[in-house]
Scaffold this active site. Structure first.
Site, PDB file in Angstrom:
ATOM      1  N   GLU B  54      39.327  19.574 -34.568  1.00 43.22           N
ATOM      2  CA  GLU B  54      37.988  19.058 -34.886  1.00 43.22           C
ATOM      3  C   GLU B  54      37.789  18.784 -36.375  1.00 43.22           C
ATOM      4  O   GLU B  54      37.007  17.915 -36.754  1.00 43.22           O
ATOM      5  CB  GLU B  54      36.908  20.009 -34.381  1.00 43.22           C
ATOM      6  CG  GLU B  54      36.768  20.045 -32.862  1.00 43.22           C
ATOM      7  CD  GLU B  54      37.676  21.063 -32.195  1.00 43.22           C
ATOM      8  OE1 GLU B  54      38.571  21.617 -32.884  1.00 43.22           O
ATOM      9  OE2 GLU B  54      37.502  21.317 -30.988  1.00 43.22           O
ATOM     10  N   GLN B 117      31.808  30.770 -25.930  1.00 41.84           N
ATOM     11  CA  GLN B 117      31.844  29.636 -26.867  1.00 41.84           C
ATOM     12  C   GLN B 117      30.466  29.331 -27.462  1.00 41.84           C
ATOM     13  O   GLN B 117      30.112  28.176 -27.678  1.00 41.84           O
ATOM     14  CB  GLN B 117      32.459  28.395 -26.221  1.00 41.84           C
ATOM     15  CG  GLN B 117      33.959  28.586 -25.947  1.00 41.84           C
ATOM     16  CD  GLN B 117      34.697  27.301 -25.662  1.00 41.84           C
ATOM     17  OE1 GLN B 117      34.132  26.351 -25.124  1.00 41.84           O
ATOM     18  NE2 GLN B 117      35.988  27.270 -26.002  1.00 41.84           N
ATOM     19  N   LYS B 166      23.622  22.320 -23.458  1.00 43.77           N
ATOM     20  CA  LYS B 166      24.123  21.634 -22.271  1.00 43.77           C
ATOM     21  C   LYS B 166      22.990  21.249 -21.315  1.00 43.77           C
ATOM     22  O   LYS B 166      22.990  20.149 -20.745  1.00 43.77           O
ATOM     23  CB  LYS B 166      25.128  22.543 -21.554  1.00 43.77           C
ATOM     24  CG  LYS B 166      25.965  21.829 -20.505  1.00 43.77           C
ATOM     25  CD  LYS B 166      27.109  22.716 -20.016  1.00 43.77           C
ATOM     26  CE  LYS B 166      28.035  21.947 -19.086  1.00 43.77           C
ATOM     27  NZ  LYS B 166      29.187  22.752 -18.655  1.00 43.77           N
ATOM     28  N   MET B 483      50.062  21.679 -57.963  1.00 50.44           N
ATOM     29  CA  MET B 483      49.000  21.950 -58.937  1.00 50.44           C
ATOM     30  C   MET B 483      48.849  23.451 -59.160  1.00 50.44           C
ATOM     31  O   MET B 483      48.576  23.896 -60.276  1.00 50.44           O
ATOM     32  CB  MET B 483      47.681  21.323 -58.485  1.00 50.44           C
ATOM     33  CG  MET B 483      46.617  21.266 -59.566  1.00 50.44           C
ATOM     34  SD  MET B 483      47.161  20.307 -61.003  1.00 50.44           S
ATOM     35  CE  MET B 483      46.512  18.685 -60.608  1.00 50.44           C
TER      36      MET B 483
END
Lengths: 170, 588
Positions: B54, B117, B166, B483
């Site tokens: 994601e 979730q 939902k 770096m």
């Protein structure tokens, strides 16, 4: 900037949409950017337009105070930000509930001082009072300090609610 | 909520997206967001790019948004799907990229129950989005989605998250188009004319002026970049750009001093330090630009043009602020300039340019050439020379390669340079390039990467394969987090704590495993062939160049130092000791 500037205390009024999360946004802004909150009050003030008013007392350098106001204005649910400290005279009040537990002479003395401060006893038992005192922060501070040796056990303060003097609205 | 309307929440959502001009969604399905994926399946107006993580969906949407000027759109599920977007959202907030991120959420009756979730994503993302919403009623859905797009693209752009329980997207309700809603969010666009007149007055009196341009001009759009170019040429002033501002002004123009800041050019930083009037257009005085604040451009009058009032006087106190959109303000500035027939002090300006040319003469970006080992700067120079005719889009990861790309690649136009500036997100470049390629299918899109950064979102090679996106990944492999190694060498006594990865994947085999073409160059003589082959293939390519592991990125303003204390290269020991924390600066 690096140079040490004078820290000022400002009272800021903020008109916001009364929606969930709006207070978290304001508080998160202060904690996330390291600004001070000395007191904060919030309540709905206009049910028809669904508006709440937040009064924040904060302190910082002039540059920080300017940042605080600009950052507040950046929040989407914020309608108006007004720095009462610089935008003309204003009045600010807070309310404190002060519980004192004592007997004998101390109990009598606490009542006398309450009278001087125009505080009201709103609850009483044989060994305690709850006083309600209203005023500027300094007055409330002074009252609480005087109650300390007289059996002070508990304090609840509202924080400052403030409004500009005169006819104009926020 | 459950009254029977014509459409369910998922249909309302997709209709709103179409009405907002969305063409592509970057996303990943999951339990709570399934009703929306179900509706997505039944339609063909919206294209969906299935990513592999994601975070990459958000960076891809950033790439899409930055290269097109449109709002990028992300669709993910609740819980881990939503929390994985956080880095991308923070990145988009720092770099002012307009996004709308749609997250699934558990049904409203389960919110707060620690459901499967479930994550309080509006709480988690409050400080890393411009604004966010939790939709509690399908009746509010269309309004909130339209407002989310309005907030994302208006004023200083930024990411907006909409959390969709939902049951809300399964409930039925009415759809209303965008014209029905009037948002109260109206940032100031036009600049105050009095302030603009004052600005022109200050500029007209300048003897040593500089124009300092940031990403705000790119964000304002191509028109703002054109107006800026017109203004700079009209005045004949030197113009320097921030990392985010590259491309806003053509780098081939002799008036351009290149990038400024920590790894900017000598001439840009010295001109910033010595100027008498600074015209900041759409930049925010970032610490990577200013160096030590109390030594920043000490003798200049500063004008700051910005759409975000909170950028004014945040780091640097300025003499004049003009709040508004860069294009509007530049247009008004040019009008006032012409109406007043401004005459600048030509003699002073010529002397100033003579001074700047002297600084330019240092040729601060030069590096020791080598026939034996690939110098990273050489690789990027060759990449530029061999691809410039194709007007490529360049994305980067974060680190040395990013700075070398900023120094040695040249940009004539805006929206072709995409890099994670504010947040400095390793793993940005590959997914961002993916988003650019989706928006510009025929274009050459190159992610200039380091071998460490690329591994942070390497899984997206699978997305390239699935969606046939011929992105080119150009890896400068110097075996180190370059770096980090550079700072350890220069600032931490050469103690290379955990900056060396002892094992790397075989990038050629890795490419092949993902269905891409793998290429490798180990000698300077192989670089041109590698680049030519890379750009001739109409498939994703992973090209690995084994570069000099000890090379450092110069010039450099050491942390805690000022613009006029730049270190030009390893041989330049004019500054032995970087600033200390006692100076009131923490080395960052």
């Amino acid at each position: 900037m690096i140079k040490h500037e004078e820290i000022q205390r400002h009272t800021i009024a903020v008109l916001v949409d009364n929606e969930s999360g709006v207070l978290a946004r304001v508080i998160g802004l202060f904690s996330g950017r390291g600004y001070n909150i000395e007191s904060l009050t919030v309540a709905e003030v206009n049910a028809a337009d669904n508006l709440s008013r937040i009064t924040i007392v904060t302190s910082g350098t002039r540059q920080i105070i300017e940042q605080i106001k600009n950052q507040l204005r950046r929040l989407v649910p914020v309608h108006k930000v007004s720095d009462l400290t610089i935008e003309g005279p204003h009045v600010g009040r807070e309310l404190a509930l002060v519980k004192v537990s004592s007997t004998g002479e101390k109990r009598v003395e606490s009542l006398r001082i309450a009278d001087i401060f125009r505080a009201r006893a709103i609850d009483s038992t044989n060994e305690s009072f709850v006083f309600e005192v209203v005023g500027a922060t300094e007055k409330v501070d002074a009252f609480i300090k005087l109650m300390e040796p007289l059996g002070l056990v508990d304090v609840s303060r509202t924080g400052v609610a403030a409004i500009a003097r005169g006819a104009a609205a926020l | 909520m459950s009254q029977q309307g014509a459409m369910n929440g998922a249909e309302i959502l997709l209709k709103a997206l179409v009405d907002q001009g969305v063409e592509v969604i970057f996303g990943y399905p999951g339990g709570a967001i399934l009703p929306i994926y179900d509706e997505l399946f039944k339609q063909n107006r919206l294209k969906h790019i299935l990513v592999r993580h994601e975070q990459a969906a958000v960076h891809a949407a950033e790439g899409y948004a930055r290269s097109t000027g449109k709002v990028g759109c992300v669709l993910v599920t609740s819980g881990p799907g939503a929390t994985n977007t956080v880095t991308g959202l923070a990145d988009a907030l720092c770099d002012s990229v307009p996004l709308v991120c749609l997250t699934g959420q558990v049904p409203t009756h389960l919110i707060g129950n620690d459901a499967f979730q479930e994550a309080d994503i509006t709480g988690i993302t409050r400080p890393c989005t411009k604004h966010n919403y939790l939709v509690k009623d399908v009746a509010d859905l269309a309004r909130i989605v339209h407002e989310a797009f309005h907030v994302a693209r208006s004023g200083r752009p930024g990411p907006v998250l909409v959390d969709l329980p939902k049951d809300v997207v399964q409930a039925h309700g009415e759809y209303h188009g965008p014209t029905r809603f009037k948002s109260k969010y109206k940032p100031q666009v036009k600049g105050d004319l009095k302030a603009i007149e004052k600005a022109v007055e200050m500029i007209a009196a300048a003897k040593r002026p500089i124009v300092y341009v940031g990403g705000g001009v790119v964000n304002s759009g191509p028109a703002a970049c054109q107006l800026l170019t017109q203004f700079v040429r009209l005045a004949g002033f030197p113009c320097t750009q921030t990392l985010m501002g590259l491309g806003a002004f053509p780098s081939s123009d002799p008036l351009s001093l290149g990038m400024l800041g920590m790894h900017g050019t000598y001439e840009a930083n010295l001109a910033m330090h010595d100027c008498d009037v600074m015209i900041n257009v759409g930049a925010r005085f970032d610490d990577r630009v200013t160096g030590r604040l109390n030594a920043f451009s000490p003798n200049s009058k500063k004008i700051h043009i910005d759409i975000d009032p909170s950028s004014i006087n945040k780091n640097v106190v300025v003499d004049l602020a003009v709040v508004g959109d860069a294009a509007h303000i530049l247009e008004d500035m040019i009008k006032v300039w012409k109406a007043k027939q401004v005459r600048i002090d030509d003699k002073a300006l010529r002397a100033w340019w003579a001074q700047i040319e002297q600084w330019r003469g240092k040729d601060c970006l030069r590096y020791p050439a080598s026939n034996a080992i690939i110098k990273p700067q050489y690789a990027i120079q060759r990449l530029y020379e061999l691809t410039k005719h194709k007007n490529p889009f360049i994305t980067t990861e974060v680190g040395q390669h990013q700075m070398w790309a900023a120094q040695h690649f040249r940009f004539e136009k805006p929206n072709h340079w995409l890099t994670s500036g504010g947040l400095g997100t390793m793993g940005y470049g590959l997914p961002a390039a993916m988003g650019v390629q989706v928006a510009h299918p025929g274009a050459l899109v190159i992610d200039i990467a380091g071998e460490s950064s690329i591994q942070m979102n390497i899984q997206e090679l699978a997305t390239l394969a699935q969606h046939k996106l011929p992105v080119k990944v150009f890896i400068l492999n110097n075996q180190y987090m370059g770096m980090v190694r550079q700072w350890q060498e220069l600032i931490h006594g050469g103690r290379y704590s955990e900056s060396h990865m002892h094992t790397h994947p075989d990038f050629v085999k890795l490419a092949e495993a993902f269905g891409a073409v793998g290429l490798r160059a180990e000698k300077p003589s192989q670089v041109d062939d590698l680049i030519n082959e890379m750009i001739s293939v109409d498939r994703p390519v992973v090209a690995e160049l084994r570069t000099d592991a000890s090379e450092n990125c110069f010039p450099m303003i050491m942390p805690g130092m000022a613009h006029n204390e730049m270190v030009l290269g390893p041989e330049d020991r004019s500054v032995e000791h970087p600033g200390s924390e006692e100076d009131g600066m923490v080395l960052v």
